[in-house]
Write a protein that holds these residues in place. Sequence first.
Motif, PDB file in Angstrom:
ATOM      1  N   ARG A   1      -4.899   4.863  -5.907  1.00  0.00           N
ATOM      2  CA  ARG A   1      -6.095   4.326  -5.245  1.00  0.00           C
ATOM      3  C   ARG A   1      -5.923   2.858  -4.898  1.00  0.00           C
ATOM      4  NH1 ARG A   1     -10.479   7.854  -5.632  1.00  0.00           N
ATOM      5  NH2 ARG A   1     -11.178   6.570  -3.905  1.00  0.00           N
ATOM      6  N   VAL A   2      -6.701   2.418  -3.908  1.00  0.00           N
ATOM      7  CA  VAL A   2      -6.723   1.014  -3.506  1.00  0.00           C
ATOM      8  C   VAL A   2      -8.165   0.525  -3.594  1.00  0.00           C
ATOM      9  CG1 VAL A   2      -6.213  -0.665  -1.706  1.00  0.00           C
ATOM     10  CG2 VAL A   2      -4.792   1.376  -1.932  1.00  0.00           C
ATOM     11  N   PHE A   3      -8.401  -0.478  -4.409  1.00  0.00           N
ATOM     12  CA  PHE A   3      -9.745  -0.996  -4.635  1.00  0.00           C
ATOM     13  C   PHE A   3      -9.882  -2.398  -4.055  1.00  0.00           C
ATOM     14  CE2 PHE A   3      -9.076   2.112  -8.010  1.00  0.00           C
ATOM     15  CZ  PHE A   3     -10.233   2.871  -7.910  1.00  0.00           C
TER      16      PHE A   3
ATOM     17  N   ASN B   1      -1.855   1.996  -9.145  1.00  0.00           N
ATOM     18  CA  ASN B   1      -2.993   1.678  -8.291  1.00  0.00           C
ATOM     19  C   ASN B   1      -2.796   0.310  -7.658  1.00  0.00           C
ATOM     20  OD1 ASN B   1      -5.093   3.949  -8.751  1.00  0.00           O
ATOM     21  ND2 ASN B   1      -4.437   3.412 -10.829  1.00  0.00           N
TER      22      ASN B   1
ATOM     23  N   ALA C   1     -13.626   0.998  -2.315  1.00  0.00           N
ATOM     24  CA  ALA C   1     -12.319   1.630  -2.178  1.00  0.00           C
ATOM     25  C   ALA C   1     -11.911   1.666  -0.720  1.00  0.00           C
ATOM     26  CB  ALA C   1     -12.347   3.045  -2.753  1.00  0.00           C
ATOM     27  N   TYR C   2     -10.644   1.368  -0.461  1.00  0.00           N
ATOM     28  CA  TYR C   2     -10.057   1.571   0.859  1.00  0.00           C
ATOM     29  C   TYR C   2      -9.480   2.979   0.908  1.00  0.00           C
ATOM     30  CZ  TYR C   2     -10.010  -3.476   1.967  1.00  0.00           C
ATOM     31  OH  TYR C   2     -10.345  -4.779   2.239  1.00  0.00           O
ATOM     32  N   GLU C   3      -9.680   3.665   2.030  1.00  0.00           N
ATOM     33  CA  GLU C   3      -9.122   4.996   2.191  1.00  0.00           C
ATOM     34  C   GLU C   3      -8.562   5.169   3.594  1.00  0.00           C
ATOM     35  OE1 GLU C   3     -11.984   7.953   1.159  1.00  0.00           O
ATOM     36  OE2 GLU C   3     -11.857   7.539  -0.986  1.00  0.00           O
TER      37      GLU C   3
ATOM     38  N   VAL D   1      -6.938   7.830 -13.002  1.00  0.00           N
ATOM     39  CA  VAL D   1      -7.045   7.158 -11.705  1.00  0.00           C
ATOM     40  C   VAL D   1      -5.653   6.741 -11.249  1.00  0.00           C
ATOM     41  CG1 VAL D   1      -8.087   5.246 -10.431  1.00  0.00           C
ATOM     42  CG2 VAL D   1      -9.335   6.302 -12.337  1.00  0.00           C
TER      43      VAL D   1
ATOM     44  N   ILE E   1      -4.923  -3.244  -5.883  1.00  0.00           N
ATOM     45  CA  ILE E   1      -6.149  -3.972  -5.576  1.00  0.00           C
ATOM     46  C   ILE E   1      -5.938  -4.766  -4.287  1.00  0.00           C
ATOM     47  CG2 ILE E   1      -6.911  -4.115  -7.972  1.00  0.00           C
ATOM     48  CD1 ILE E   1      -5.989  -7.105  -7.904  1.00  0.00           C
TER      49      ILE E   1
ATOM     50  N   TYR F   1       0.848  -1.198   0.000  1.00  0.00           N
ATOM     51  CA  TYR F   1       0.000   0.000   0.000  1.00  0.00           C
ATOM     52  C   TYR F   1       0.882   1.247   0.000  1.00  0.00           C
ATOM     53  CZ  TYR F   1      -2.646   3.852   2.038  1.00  0.00           C
ATOM     54  OH  TYR F   1      -3.182   5.088   2.290  1.00  0.00           O
TER      55      TYR F   1
END
Length: 411
Positions: A239-241, A195, A250-252, A236, A197, A177
Amino acid sequence: MGLLDGKVAIVTGAGGGIGRCHALLLAREGARVVVNDVGGARDGRGEDRSMADAVVEEIRAAGGEALANHDSVASFEGAGRIVQAAVDAYGRADILVNNAGILRDKTLLKMAPDMWEAVLAVHLTGTFACGQAYARHVKERADAGDRGGRIINTSSYAGLMGNYGQSNYAAAKAGIYGLTRVWALELAKLGVTVNCIAPMAKTRMTRDIAMVPEDMRPEQISPMVLFLASDLAAEVTGRVFGIHGQQLFAYEMIVTEGVTKEGNALWTAQEIAERLDAIVAKESAAPPPAPPAPAGDAEVIARAFARLPEVFLPERARGWTANILFDIRDGTPWTVSVDESGCRAQEGKHGQPTCVVTVDQATYAAIVRGEEKPEKAFLAGKIRASNLGDMMKFGAAFDMKKARALAEAEA
């Protein structure tokens, strides 16, 4: 035309499971694919070249173009050869999917140094090494006026949220991450999006992990990878999906508003204790109110708890002692005490809990009736547990099908 016509993709760990599905889908959409896999066992030991070779044959049989690579991502030399294989065969590499991984699960007290090092070598060092080799290639292209590229990394629920018995795996996936966030900043000037996943699916890697439902299939993961690899995701990055079956999210990372102390005096430990709730509070801290529970839910739950001692499987609870509080938000709490000799379920709160399970009445009643799977309810956030180890052992130590049948017969 396919979404990836003219593109060259590298997929590591593509000899089976999720990686194989990535490779097949990217190829169907027009990409020429480097299928990388050493073909080792789930714990990384051994090698079997036939795994990557078989996926290449599948792609070619369907009219696609692919080549196999058997280098290990765990060495910088191997990572360099993986990227070079794409350049030598196809002249370039447009897409890097870092998917390779192994598992060697143990709790903190039982994990040997080689188990820690092996998992970090494949997941974290492997992702970094392949990412660095790929970035160097993209930099050469960009210097010649050919900017652009895609990196799709693979983290996990364990790395982002934590999971019992996976210190090595979780640390590696949390690190991935971090790499994703940093690379999204560093490689933007080259036109590269980065990005990540965090998939969940039943594969060779997860076949004995009970919390992963059977209907979460590896092929459900790959459409997100295709999207991120394509021009549809040109804007995009970073981001982490999450992909849990048919659910995409989505993780935030969040930062609370916190509390500021006036003046120059340092915070005291006592002041921090007094203001802790305000320090950690976020706007959505309170869960949304549960819908009114249908009539009879409380009775269904009570019957299920009352039957637990009858369906307890002591052979699956060896060495386990627990006092689990089921905090049913809009209903009556129950306490389940377990040791090797037996199980006792009591209405209300009793003793010091080793685990607190928070769930609303309607959800728990639906689980008891068999209308909702507990694993999916947990992954959807409907069930929360303060101790995942106790919760997972609870699921294994009781014959829940028999409990449901007894409760239904009594109804």
